[in-house]
Each structure stands twice: as C-alpha cells, then as structure tokens.
Motif scaffolding. Structure first.
Motif, PDB file in Angstrom:
ATOM      1  N   ARG A 103      -8.815   1.379   2.660  1.00 24.12           N
ATOM      2  CA  ARG A 103      -8.351   2.552   3.418  1.00 24.12           C
ATOM      3  C   ARG A 103      -9.271   3.749   3.211  1.00 24.12           C
ATOM      4  O   ARG A 103      -9.300   4.665   4.039  1.00 24.12           O
ATOM      5  CB  ARG A 103      -6.911   2.897   3.037  1.00 24.12           C
ATOM      6  CG  ARG A 103      -6.001   1.716   3.240  1.00 24.12           C
ATOM      7  CD  ARG A 103      -4.545   2.009   3.427  1.00 24.12           C
ATOM      8  NE  ARG A 103      -3.808   0.741   3.316  1.00 24.12           N
ATOM      9  CZ  ARG A 103      -3.706  -0.136   4.292  1.00 24.12           C
ATOM     10  NH1 ARG A 103      -4.243   0.111   5.470  1.00 24.12           N
ATOM     11  NH2 ARG A 103      -3.048  -1.284   4.106  1.00 24.12           N
ATOM     12  N   ILE A 104     -10.042   3.748   2.134  1.00 19.93           N
ATOM     13  CA  ILE A 104     -11.007   4.841   1.922  1.00 19.93           C
ATOM     14  C   ILE A 104     -12.104   4.787   3.001  1.00 19.93           C
ATOM     15  O   ILE A 104     -12.632   5.821   3.401  1.00 19.93           O
ATOM     16  CB  ILE A 104     -11.608   4.759   0.493  1.00 19.93           C
ATOM     17  CG1 ILE A 104     -10.500   4.940  -0.550  1.00 19.93           C
ATOM     18  CG2 ILE A 104     -12.695   5.807   0.294  1.00 19.93           C
ATOM     19  CD1 ILE A 104     -10.943   4.725  -1.989  1.00 19.93           C
ATOM     20  N   ALA A 132      -4.542   3.488  10.421  1.00 19.64           N
ATOM     21  CA  ALA A 132      -5.264   3.211   9.165  1.00 19.64           C
ATOM     22  C   ALA A 132      -4.313   2.981   7.999  1.00 19.64           C
ATOM     23  O   ALA A 132      -4.582   2.169   7.106  1.00 19.64           O
ATOM     24  CB  ALA A 132      -6.214   4.372   8.858  1.00 19.64           C
ATOM     25  N   TRP A 133      -3.191   3.704   7.998  1.00 18.63           N
ATOM     26  CA  TRP A 133      -2.267   3.615   6.864  1.00 18.63           C
ATOM     27  C   TRP A 133      -1.171   2.567   7.055  1.00 18.63           C
ATOM     28  O   TRP A 133      -0.732   1.952   6.092  1.00 18.63           O
ATOM     29  CB  TRP A 133      -1.627   4.990   6.604  1.00 18.63           C
ATOM     30  CG  TRP A 133      -2.528   5.856   5.786  1.00 18.63           C
ATOM     31  CD1 TRP A 133      -3.597   6.570   6.238  1.00 18.63           C
ATOM     32  CD2 TRP A 133      -2.473   6.050   4.377  1.00 18.63           C
ATOM     33  NE1 TRP A 133      -4.205   7.193   5.206  1.00 18.63           N
ATOM     34  CE2 TRP A 133      -3.542   6.919   4.038  1.00 18.63           C
ATOM     35  CE3 TRP A 133      -1.635   5.601   3.363  1.00 18.63           C
ATOM     36  CZ2 TRP A 133      -3.795   7.317   2.749  1.00 18.63           C
ATOM     37  CZ3 TRP A 133      -1.877   6.021   2.062  1.00 18.63           C
ATOM     38  CH2 TRP A 133      -2.948   6.856   1.766  1.00 18.63           C
ATOM     39  N   PHE A 184     -11.861   4.414   6.075  1.00 19.24           N
ATOM     40  CA  PHE A 184     -11.520   5.093   7.322  1.00 19.24           C
ATOM     41  C   PHE A 184     -11.909   6.573   7.334  1.00 19.24           C
ATOM     42  O   PHE A 184     -11.970   7.189   8.405  1.00 19.24           O
ATOM     43  CB  PHE A 184     -10.017   4.941   7.619  1.00 19.24           C
ATOM     44  CG  PHE A 184      -9.624   3.499   7.837  1.00 19.24           C
ATOM     45  CD1 PHE A 184     -10.151   2.780   8.901  1.00 19.24           C
ATOM     46  CD2 PHE A 184      -8.740   2.867   6.974  1.00 19.24           C
ATOM     47  CE1 PHE A 184      -9.797   1.444   9.103  1.00 19.24           C
ATOM     48  CE2 PHE A 184      -8.382   1.535   7.160  1.00 19.24           C
ATOM     49  CZ  PHE A 184      -8.914   0.822   8.226  1.00 19.24           C
ATOM     50  N   ILE A 185     -12.127   7.170   6.151  1.00 17.26           N
ATOM     51  CA  ILE A 185     -12.660   8.545   6.159  1.00 17.26           C
ATOM     52  C   ILE A 185     -14.113   8.573   5.671  1.00 17.26           C
ATOM     53  O   ILE A 185     -14.889   9.412   6.103  1.00 17.26           O
ATOM     54  CB  ILE A 185     -11.807   9.543   5.347  1.00 17.26           C
ATOM     55  CG1 ILE A 185     -11.376   8.953   4.012  1.00 17.26           C
ATOM     56  CG2 ILE A 185     -10.646  10.047   6.149  1.00 17.26           C
ATOM     57  CD1 ILE A 185     -10.712   9.975   3.125  1.00 17.26           C
ATOM     58  N   GLU A 202      -6.342  -2.640  -1.051  1.00 20.48           N
ATOM     59  CA  GLU A 202      -5.937  -1.398  -0.383  1.00 20.48           C
ATOM     60  C   GLU A 202      -7.053  -0.350  -0.377  1.00 20.48           C
ATOM     61  O   GLU A 202      -7.004   0.599   0.414  1.00 20.48           O
ATOM     62  CB  GLU A 202      -4.685  -0.817  -1.067  1.00 20.48           C
ATOM     63  CG  GLU A 202      -3.451  -1.704  -0.970  1.00 20.48           C
ATOM     64  CD  GLU A 202      -2.862  -1.765   0.441  1.00 20.48           C
ATOM     65  OE1 GLU A 202      -3.185  -0.891   1.258  1.00 20.48           O
ATOM     66  OE2 GLU A 202      -2.087  -2.701   0.714  1.00 20.48           O
ATOM     67  N   THR A 203      -8.061  -0.512  -1.245  1.00 23.03           N
ATOM     68  CA  THR A 203      -9.118   0.518  -1.301  1.00 23.03           C
ATOM     69  C   THR A 203      -9.908   0.590   0.007  1.00 23.03           C
ATOM     70  O   THR A 203     -10.616   1.558   0.239  1.00 23.03           O
ATOM     71  CB  THR A 203     -10.116   0.273  -2.455  1.00 23.03           C
ATOM     72  OG1 THR A 203     -10.738  -0.993  -2.247  1.00 23.03           O
ATOM     73  CG2 THR A 203      -9.468   0.335  -3.809  1.00 23.03           C
ATOM     74  N   LEU A 216      -4.936   7.909  11.867  1.00 23.10           N
ATOM     75  CA  LEU A 216      -4.390   7.876  10.497  1.00 23.10           C
ATOM     76  C   LEU A 216      -3.172   6.965  10.418  1.00 23.10           C
ATOM     77  O   LEU A 216      -2.985   6.233   9.433  1.00 23.10           O
ATOM     78  CB  LEU A 216      -4.028   9.295  10.031  1.00 23.10           C
ATOM     79  CG  LEU A 216      -5.237  10.165   9.636  1.00 23.10           C
ATOM     80  CD1 LEU A 216      -4.806  11.603   9.393  1.00 23.10           C
ATOM     81  CD2 LEU A 216      -5.946   9.610   8.396  1.00 23.10           C
ATOM     82  N   SER A 222      -9.187  10.346  -2.506  1.00 23.65           N
ATOM     83  CA  SER A 222     -10.156  10.375  -1.403  1.00 23.65           C
ATOM     84  C   SER A 222      -9.606  11.182  -0.230  1.00 23.65           C
ATOM     85  O   SER A 222     -10.274  12.084   0.292  1.00 23.65           O
ATOM     86  CB  SER A 222     -10.448   8.960  -0.899  1.00 23.65           C
ATOM     87  OG  SER A 222     -11.131   8.255  -1.871  1.00 23.65           O
ATOM     88  N   TYR A 223      -8.378  10.826   0.186  1.00 22.96           N
ATOM     89  CA  TYR A 223      -7.783  11.528   1.328  1.00 22.96           C
ATOM     90  C   TYR A 223      -7.508  12.993   0.979  1.00 22.96           C
ATOM     91  O   TYR A 223      -7.705  13.889   1.809  1.00 22.96           O
ATOM     92  CB  TYR A 223      -6.502  10.809   1.784  1.00 22.96           C
ATOM     93  CG  TYR A 223      -6.810   9.614   2.675  1.00 22.96           C
ATOM     94  CD1 TYR A 223      -6.741   9.723   4.064  1.00 22.96           C
ATOM     95  CD2 TYR A 223      -7.196   8.398   2.138  1.00 22.96           C
ATOM     96  CE1 TYR A 223      -7.046   8.644   4.885  1.00 22.96           C
ATOM     97  CE2 TYR A 223      -7.504   7.306   2.948  1.00 22.96           C
ATOM     98  CZ  TYR A 223      -7.424   7.437   4.327  1.00 22.96           C
ATOM     99  OH  TYR A 223      -7.736   6.376   5.138  1.00 22.96           O
ATOM    100  N   ILE A 234      -7.420   6.100  -3.827  1.00 22.54           N
ATOM    101  CA  ILE A 234      -7.208   6.228  -2.375  1.00 22.54           C
ATOM    102  C   ILE A 234      -6.643   7.617  -2.058  1.00 22.54           C
ATOM    103  O   ILE A 234      -7.156   8.318  -1.179  1.00 22.54           O
ATOM    104  CB  ILE A 234      -6.254   5.121  -1.866  1.00 22.54           C
ATOM    105  CG1 ILE A 234      -6.843   3.735  -2.174  1.00 22.54           C
ATOM    106  CG2 ILE A 234      -5.980   5.262  -0.376  1.00 22.54           C
ATOM    107  CD1 ILE A 234      -5.865   2.586  -2.053  1.00 22.54           C
ATOM    108  N   THR A 258     -15.802  10.556  -1.373  1.00 23.48           N
ATOM    109  CA  THR A 258     -14.994   9.364  -1.073  1.00 23.48           C
ATOM    110  C   THR A 258     -15.753   8.087  -1.455  1.00 23.48           C
ATOM    111  O   THR A 258     -15.147   7.108  -1.889  1.00 23.48           O
ATOM    112  CB  THR A 258     -14.603   9.313   0.424  1.00 23.48           C
ATOM    113  OG1 THR A 258     -15.792   9.422   1.215  1.00 23.48           O
ATOM    114  CG2 THR A 258     -13.655  10.428   0.803  1.00 23.48           C
TER     115      THR A 258
END
Lengths: 61, 253
Positions: free
Chosen positions: B54-55, B39-40, B57-58, B51-52, B36, A18-19, A15, B109
């Motif tokens: 969250r990837i 998203a977080w 969102f981008i 939790e993955t 953000l 990625s960010y 994660i 990503t």
C-alpha cells in the motif's frame, strides 16, 4: 480503527507513517501556497487602492 | 508557435487560471478519494510484500511527479533562455517547491517501505542516491531564487542550473537498468507494458492522476502568486518614485 490497523499486519506502523508523512508534507505545501497567494493578493489590492501604478496625470501604468 | 506564446501572457493566464483552478482542485479531490478507497479497501495485499504494497500507491506517484516537475522546469528554463518568455520563469519558480515536496515524499515513503522489505531504511545505491541528488538540486534552485533579488537575473541563473541538473532525470529513470541496485526495476512505465496486476494498477493510475491534478492546481496557484508578487514589486517601485518626485517638488516650492 483498531480493526483497520490490525488488518495492516506487522508492518502497520511503516504503512501509516508513510501516509501520515505524505499527508503532512502535502498539507503544509498547500497551506503555504494558499497563504502566499492570499498575502500577494492583499498587497496588490492595497497598492492598487492607493493608486500606486498611476502617473501624476492620472493614467494607470 | 507565435499564437501559443501570445496565449501565454500573464494577464490571460490570470484570467484562465482563475476559471480552471477550482475545476482542477475538485477533480483532484475526486480522483484522490476514489484512488485512496481502492488502494486501501479494494486492492489486495501482495503475495510477497504483504500489506506494505500500500506504500507503493503514494511512493510511485510521488516519484513520477518529482521527475515530471523537474522536466517541466527544464522546458521552462529553455523558454526563459531562448524566448525570454515572461511566464516561463514564473512557471519554473512555482514548480520548484512542488517538485521538491514530491521528491521528499518519495524518499521518506521509500525509506519506510525499504525497512520492512530490505531490512534497511537507506542504501547508497544508484536509484536512491540519484533521487536524493534530485531533491538537493531542487533545494539549490529554491535557494538561488531567494538569494538573487532581481527576478530576471535570477531566472537566467536558475535556468542554467536547471538545464545542467536535468542530466539527473534520465539517470534516475534508467539507474535500475544500468546498475545493480536494491531497488526493483520499472514495472509500470516499461517496454512491453506494466507487470503489475490490474487490481493494483488501477488504484495506482487513479491516484497518479489525482496527485497530478493536485500538483497542477498548486502550480497554477503558485504561478498566480508569483505574477502578483512581481506586480507588487513593480507598483512599490513606481509608488516610491512618485513619492520621491512629490517630495522633490515640495522641497523646490
């Protein structure tokens, strides 16, 4: 910070990578665009100061 | 149509973009910050992917923008070939690096999401391969702009390549429906509405708006730089001609 990483579970590395990679690529793109814009503006200003677009009679093209 | 084309002349564009650019940049910053945060800190973990998610969102906005910028380039290519509009090829040239970067973000990503969820960073399936092809087309277009010195000749060559490459955009979109792929089918832009829970959909849409405003601001900045580059090129040629004339007059005297 450690609390946030712990809360992301066993795949926190994926994660954050990625960010991080997205931030790196988009920051690089932004900086390159800003630098190019500034360079072209400088070059154009310098040419206009020298009167590069003017004809011998003094008329701007 | 004529008034729209009149409105889009380079001088007017420079004036309008100078006024709009700070607003686009500020709006992008606000949407990205709010998106953000949601998203977080607000969106829950997915019941299957944890939790993955969250990837996503981008990854998803990057995929949308990679295709949106290519579609914008195809419209500009049409403008270059049919109307020979002076801003069309400027718009197309400025869009290519932005689209390429979003395609790269999408691929990286996606790979980082794929490893923990599918057990692999990459498979040669239709969706992943067609997005890789999109990135390669973007790189080919950027390279073509660089090898041809004369902007108008380069614009026509790039416009043809862009229109040929556009066939890849519907392939990307429908690849998950036409073929068996590891990639999941569309869950937001689909007939029958989104299948994502609102707690995840809203952060995704807010971030998508934020990334779109950011990309449009960069596009405006790139177009401004390209217009100035062409003006610099013209003035440099005029200056060289003037100096040649002065040198010839000096030699004659």
């Amino acid at each position: 910070m450690n609390g946030l990483i712990d809360s992301l579970g066993p795949h926190a590395g994926f994660i954050l990578a990625s960010y991080g990679s997205a931030a790196l690529i988009l920051t690089g793109l932004t900086l390159a665009a800003l630098r190019d814009h500034a360079a072209q503006k400088r070059a154009l200003d310098a040419l206009e100061r020298r009167g590069a677009g003017r004809q011998p009679g003094g008329k701007a093209r | 149509m004529a008034s729209l084309i009149d409105l889009a002349n380079p001088t007017r564009f420079m004036r309008l973009s100078a006024a709009l650019l700070p607003w686009f940049a500020a709006a992008a910053a606000v949407f990205l910050a709010v998106g953000l945060y949601l998203a977080w800190f607000v969106a829950p973990a997915d019941y299957q992917q944890g939790e993955t998610i969250r990837i996503m969102f981008i990854h998803v906005p990057a995929a949308w923008l990679a295709m949106m910028f290519y579609s914008m380039m195809a419209v500009s290519a049409f403008g270059t070939l049919v109307w020979r509009h002076p801003l069309a090829d400027v718009a197309q040239k400025a869009a290519a690096p932005i689209g390429a970067c979003f395609a790269l973000v999408c691929l990286i990503t996606g790979a980082l999401w794929g490893k923990p969820m599918w057990g692999t960073y990459w498979v040669w399936d239709a969706r992943l391969t067609s997005v890789l092809v999109l990135l390669l087309i973007y790189l080919g277009i950027i390279a073509l702009w660089r090898v041809l010195d004369e902007p108008l000749r380069a614009a026509r060559a790039v416009a043809i390549l862009t229109l040929v490459g556009f066939v890849n955009v519907p392939i990307i979109k429908f690849s998950v429906d036409w073929w068996n792929t590891l990639h999941q089918p569309a869950s937001v832009l689909r007939m029958g509405g989104p299948t994502i829970h609102p707690s995840m959909l809203w952060p995704l849409l807010i971030l998508a708006i934020g990334f779109t405003l950011f990309a449009l601001a960069l596009h405006m900045l790139g177009m401004r730089a390209e217009i100035m580059r062409r003006r610099v090129r013209t003035l440099t040629i005029l200056e060289a001609e003037r100096l040649d004339r002065l040198a010839a007059q000096g030699a004659a005297a």
